[in-house]
Write an enzyme that holds these catalytic residues in place. Structure first.
Site, PDB file in Angstrom:
ATOM      1  CG  ASN A   2      -0.405  -0.061   2.451  1.00  0.00           C
ATOM      2  OD1 ASN A   2       0.781  -0.548   2.723  1.00  0.00           O
ATOM      3  ND2 ASN A   2      -0.732   0.605   3.389  1.00  0.00           N
ATOM      4  CE  LYS A  52       7.561 -11.305  -0.256  1.00  0.00           C
ATOM      5  NZ  LYS A  52       6.677 -10.610  -1.235  1.00  0.00           N
ATOM      6  N   GLY A  65       2.634  -5.641   7.369  1.00  0.00           N
ATOM      7  CA  GLY A  65       1.859  -6.051   6.540  1.00  0.00           C
ATOM      8  C   GLY A  65       0.549  -6.624   7.571  1.00  0.00           C
ATOM      9  CB  SER A  66      -2.172  -8.885   6.763  1.00  0.00           C
ATOM     10  OG  SER A  66      -1.590  -9.931   6.419  1.00  0.00           O
ATOM     11  CB  VAL A 119       1.475 -12.591   6.842  1.00  0.00           C
ATOM     12  CG1 VAL A 119       2.806 -12.559   6.609  1.00  0.00           C
ATOM     13  CG2 VAL A 119       0.391 -12.862   5.996  1.00  0.00           C
ATOM     14  N   GLY A 120       2.237 -11.376  10.064  1.00  0.00           N
ATOM     15  CA  GLY A 120       2.826 -10.810  10.817  1.00  0.00           C
ATOM     16  C   GLY A 120       3.092 -11.596  11.988  1.00  0.00           C
ATOM     17  CD  GLU A 178       4.788  -1.084  13.715  1.00  0.00           C
ATOM     18  OE1 GLU A 178       3.369  -1.090  13.711  1.00  0.00           O
ATOM     19  OE2 GLU A 178       5.491  -0.717  14.686  1.00  0.00           O
ATOM     20  CB  CYS A 210      -1.466   0.441   8.168  1.00  0.00           C
ATOM     21  SG  CYS A 210      -0.331   1.899   8.292  1.00  0.00           S
ATOM     22  CD  GLU A 230      -6.330  -3.962   8.092  1.00  0.00           C
ATOM     23  OE1 GLU A 230      -5.678  -5.206   7.938  1.00  0.00           O
ATOM     24  OE2 GLU A 230      -5.510  -3.026   8.219  1.00  0.00           O
TER      25      GLU A 230
HETATM   26  P1  NAP Z   1       0.503  -8.994   3.543  1.00  0.00           P
HETATM   27  O1  NAP Z   1      -0.601  -9.565   2.653  1.00  0.00           O
HETATM   28  O2  NAP Z   1       0.362  -9.403   4.906  1.00  0.00           O
HETATM   29  O3  NAP Z   1       1.711  -8.973   2.779  1.00  0.00           O
HETATM   30  C1  NAP Z   1       2.969  -8.126   3.214  1.00  0.00           C
HETATM   31  C2  NAP Z   1       4.061  -8.909   2.739  1.00  0.00           C
HETATM   32  O4  NAP Z   1       4.434  -9.891   3.372  1.00  0.00           O
HETATM   33  C3  NAP Z   1       4.106  -8.943   1.440  1.00  0.00           C
HETATM   34  O5  NAP Z   1       5.327  -8.642   0.730  1.00  0.00           O
HETATM   35  C4  NAP Z   1       3.614 -10.360   1.244  1.00  0.00           C
HETATM   36  O6  NAP Z   1       4.132 -10.965  -0.085  1.00  0.00           O
HETATM   37  C5  NAP Z   1       4.435 -11.018   2.322  1.00  0.00           C
HETATM   38  N1  NAP Z   1       4.114 -12.314   2.746  1.00  0.00           N
HETATM   39  C6  NAP Z   1       3.089 -12.800   2.464  1.00  0.00           C
HETATM   40  N2  NAP Z   1       2.790 -14.091   3.108  1.00  0.00           N
HETATM   41  C7  NAP Z   1       4.209 -14.224   3.802  1.00  0.00           C
HETATM   42  C8  NAP Z   1       4.716 -15.203   4.702  1.00  0.00           C
HETATM   43  N3  NAP Z   1       3.987 -16.278   4.753  1.00  0.00           N
HETATM   44  N4  NAP Z   1       5.942 -14.831   5.188  1.00  0.00           N
HETATM   45  C9  NAP Z   1       6.622 -13.997   5.048  1.00  0.00           C
HETATM   46  N5  NAP Z   1       6.099 -13.011   4.115  1.00  0.00           N
HETATM   47  C10 NAP Z   1       5.013 -13.129   3.491  1.00  0.00           C
HETATM   48  O7  NAP Z   1      -0.137  -7.503   3.445  1.00  0.00           O
HETATM   49  P2  NAP Z   1      -0.592  -6.389   2.469  1.00  0.00           P
HETATM   50  O8  NAP Z   1      -1.889  -6.945   1.749  1.00  0.00           O
HETATM   51  O9  NAP Z   1       0.683  -6.295   1.211  1.00  0.00           O
HETATM   52  O10 NAP Z   1      -0.800  -5.245   3.061  1.00  0.00           O
HETATM   53  C11 NAP Z   1      -1.861  -4.828   3.662  1.00  0.00           C
HETATM   54  C12 NAP Z   1      -1.856  -5.029   5.321  1.00  0.00           C
HETATM   55  O11 NAP Z   1      -0.663  -4.342   5.662  1.00  0.00           O
HETATM   56  C13 NAP Z   1      -2.885  -4.320   6.122  1.00  0.00           C
HETATM   57  O12 NAP Z   1      -3.541  -5.367   6.880  1.00  0.00           O
HETATM   58  C14 NAP Z   1      -2.229  -3.215   6.612  1.00  0.00           C
HETATM   59  O13 NAP Z   1      -3.052  -2.843   7.893  1.00  0.00           O
HETATM   60  C15 NAP Z   1      -0.861  -3.632   6.875  1.00  0.00           C
HETATM   61  N6  NAP Z   1      -0.058  -2.365   7.047  1.00  0.00           N
HETATM   62  C16 NAP Z   1       0.388  -2.093   8.243  1.00  0.00           C
HETATM   63  C17 NAP Z   1       1.251  -0.823   8.224  1.00  0.00           C
HETATM   64  C18 NAP Z   1       1.800  -0.582   9.519  1.00  0.00           C
HETATM   65  O14 NAP Z   1       2.805   0.117   9.497  1.00  0.00           O
HETATM   66  N7  NAP Z   1       1.008  -1.030  10.735  1.00  0.00           N
HETATM   67  C19 NAP Z   1       1.571  -0.276   7.099  1.00  0.00           C
HETATM   68  C20 NAP Z   1       0.951  -0.676   5.916  1.00  0.00           C
HETATM   69  C21 NAP Z   1       0.260  -1.630   5.899  1.00  0.00           C
HETATM   70  P3  NAP Z   1       2.961 -11.041  -1.325  1.00  0.00           P
HETATM   71  O15 NAP Z   1       1.938 -10.063  -0.970  1.00  0.00           O
HETATM   72  O16 NAP Z   1       3.988 -10.685  -2.370  1.00  0.00           O
HETATM   73  O17 NAP Z   1       2.684 -12.496  -1.554  1.00  0.00           O
END
Ligand code: NAP
Length: 485
Positions: A157, A180, A232-233, A236-237, A254, A288, A385
């Site tokens: 995002n 990555k 990320g989400s 996954v986090g 985060e 986020c 969310e």
């Molecule tokens: P996501 O689906 O959790 O993906 C985040 C990253 O993790 C991507 O690079 C993804 O790769 C990778 N990933 C997926 N599965 C993984 C695994 N098992 N092991 C290691 N890495 C893995 O999140 P998103 O859809 O990109 O972003 C939206 C989410 O991020 C929302 O929940 C948002 O609230 C959160 N976010 C939080 C913040 C904060 O600072 N708190 C800031 C921005 C976004 P691929 O997608 O390429 O498969």
């Protein structure tokens, strides 16, 4: 259309590889406003390439750690200049690959340059502490060292700003990196990595690998990666935290949010309605820190909701490159399906749509800005969310109740409170369980020089941004420096 290659995983010639070369599966990066339009093509890294990227980072680590901080900083400044000079062009690419409006995209690119400059300026600041000792002739020094190889995993995002707020501190404090990015936004990742390489980053210091979950988990679990920073989400986090816990590896995550805006009875309602809409709908709600829960004092709820719904209905939705457009599409068809299903579920559970809610019949991953009057907090929408332009409102009969409702969430990233009463604003600071609090401004928005991160399920480990980032990207050595006998 750009052809992408991974940057610098390998040896000295690697960042001059012909673009698009690689061993893994090919991918196409498409425009969410016009899904048939390919913005860039590239290849995912194979398992062997991930391995080589980590090896290159390990090999480069001692040299980069020993490079004077000011020389490291000069690379960040040079990259910031390149990023700034390309802000218009890269902003348009960002809008095409991610879907936020051109104005937001250009601002994000410029923001990334600002973040790199902030971390370049770290070279001019103190880098340790000196304590007195009860022993004659002795001082106690606390010095900081890099952690080694940092594994960085970033979401879709903020395709360039979030990477910059990880790469800036990782590199300035002397770490090498395997990064990555989200597979949804490979082009801006490539632009940023190339800018750093062109600004003089030595070979092997930054290694960009394209891939999906498998590549991410390979980086997290690899013994050659000393620490992991993930954004990320929450799901996954938490898996990343668990894996790093098993391995005893420092980790910073985060994660997701379900952020509340609280509008109290004494607030300037026109201003509050405008800010709530910015918080809920800017970047198509894909922040986020976006506002997704709205808690309004009962006395002013009807008027405030009418203003919010009216503004939402007037928002110009369309191609993010058109200057008049205020909201672009969601990033992917999966995102559109998730958001639409969440709205359908909320309506099924008794939410009343005040704006939006019905699907938009047009090409691209568009959904309308949506305002829901919720039947209470028992609905799934309150907890989950959606990560889209949807805000759901409930009423509160007192300030105390409003703050209690804001805290009624597993998440604790950000919140906004609208009031003219300074005492109430200060009590919000005490009461609200969040990492970021805005008083009289939208729930989103951060400055690079102050800590950023969430409470509860929204964040784990040291905070990002500002000097807080040092806590994660360095380790301390405490030195008892006695006088020679
Ligand atoms: P996501 O689906 O959790 O993906 C985040 C990253 O993790 C991507 O690079 C993804 O790769 C990778 N990933 C997926 N599965 C993984 C695994 N098992 N092991 C290691 N890495 C893995 O999140 P998103 O859809 O990109 O972003 C939206 C989410 O991020 C929302 O929940 C948002 O609230 C959160 N976010 C939080 C913040 C904060 O600072 N708190 C800031 C921005 C976004 P691929 O997608 O390429 O498969």
């Amino acid at each position: 259309m750009a052809q992408l290659g991974c940057v610098d995983h390998g040896r000295s010639e690697s960042h001059r590889w012909p673009l698009g070369r690689g061993e893994g599966e090919e991918f196409a990066d498409t425009n969410p406003a016009r899904p048939a339009e390919v913005v860039a093509r590239g290849r995912f890294a194979s398992a062997g390439e991930v391995e080589r990227a980590i090896g290159a980072a390990r090999e480069a680590a001692p040299g980069w750690a020993a490079t004077p901080h000011h020389a490291r900083a000069a690379v960040l400044t040079g990259a910031a200049d390149l990023v700034d000079a390309s802000a218009g062009e890269w902003g348009a690419e960002l809008a095409r690959e991610e879907g936020k409006t051109l104005a937001e995209a250009v601002a994000e690119v410029r923001g990334a340059a600002r973040i790199l400059r902030y971390y370049a300026s770290e070279a001019d600041r103190e880098s340790g502490e000196v304590f007195a000792s009860p022993r004659p002739g002795e001082n106690v020094l606390v010095v900081r060292k890099p952690i080694g190889v940092a594994g960085l995993i970033t979401p879709f995002n903020f395709p360039i700003a979030i990477p910059a707020w990880k790469l800036g501190p990782a590199l300035t404090y002397g770490n090498t990196v395997v990064w990555k990015p989200s597979s949804l936004v490979p082009l801006l990742a490539y632009r940023l990595a190339k800018a750093l390489v062109e600004a003089g980053l030595p070979d092997g210091v930054l290694n960009l690998v394209y891939g999906e979950a498998e590549a991410g988990s390979a980086i997290v679990g690899h013994p050659g990666v000393d620490a992991v920073s993930f954004t990320g989400s929450t799901d996954v986090g938490r898996a990343v935290i668990a894996r790093c816990g098993e391995l005893g590896k420092p980790v910073q995550t985060e994660m997701g949010g379900k952020n509340a805006s609280v509008v109290l009875a004494d607030a300037d309602l026109g201003h509050a309605a405008e800010q709530v809409c910015l918080g809920a709908f800017r970047s198509t709600g894909q922040k986020c820190t976006a506002t997704s829960r709205l808690i309004v004092a009962s006395q002013v709820a009807d008027e405030l909701l009418e203003r919010v719904a009216e503004r939402a209905a007037r928002l110009v939705v369309g191609d993010p490159l058109s200057p008049e457009v205020e909201m672009g599409p969601l990033v992917s068809s999966a995102a559109r399906e998730r958001v639409s299903a969440g709205v359908r579920l909320a309506v099924g559970e008794g939410a009343k749509p005040l704006a939006g809610a019905s699907p938009l019949e047009r090409e691209g991953w568009f959904v309308p800005p949506t305002v829901l009057d919720l039947p209470g907090t028992g609905v799934d929408f309150w907890r989950t969310e959606l990560f889209g332009p949807v805000v759901g409102a409930v009423r509160a009969s007192s300030t105390e109740e409003a703050f209690g409702l804001a805290n009624l969430s597993d998440h604790g990233l950000s919140a906004a409170v609208f009031t003219r009463d300074l005492g109430v604003a200060l009590s919000a600071v005490e009461r609200l369980e969040v990492g970021v609090l805005h008083v009289n401004s939208e729930s989103a928005g951060t400055f690079p020089y102050v800590p950023f991160g969430g409470a509860k399920q929204s964040g784990f480990g040291p905070k990002e941004q500002g000097r807080a980032a040092r806590e994660f990207y360095t380790r301390t050595v405490t030195v008892y420096l006695g006088a020679p006998a």
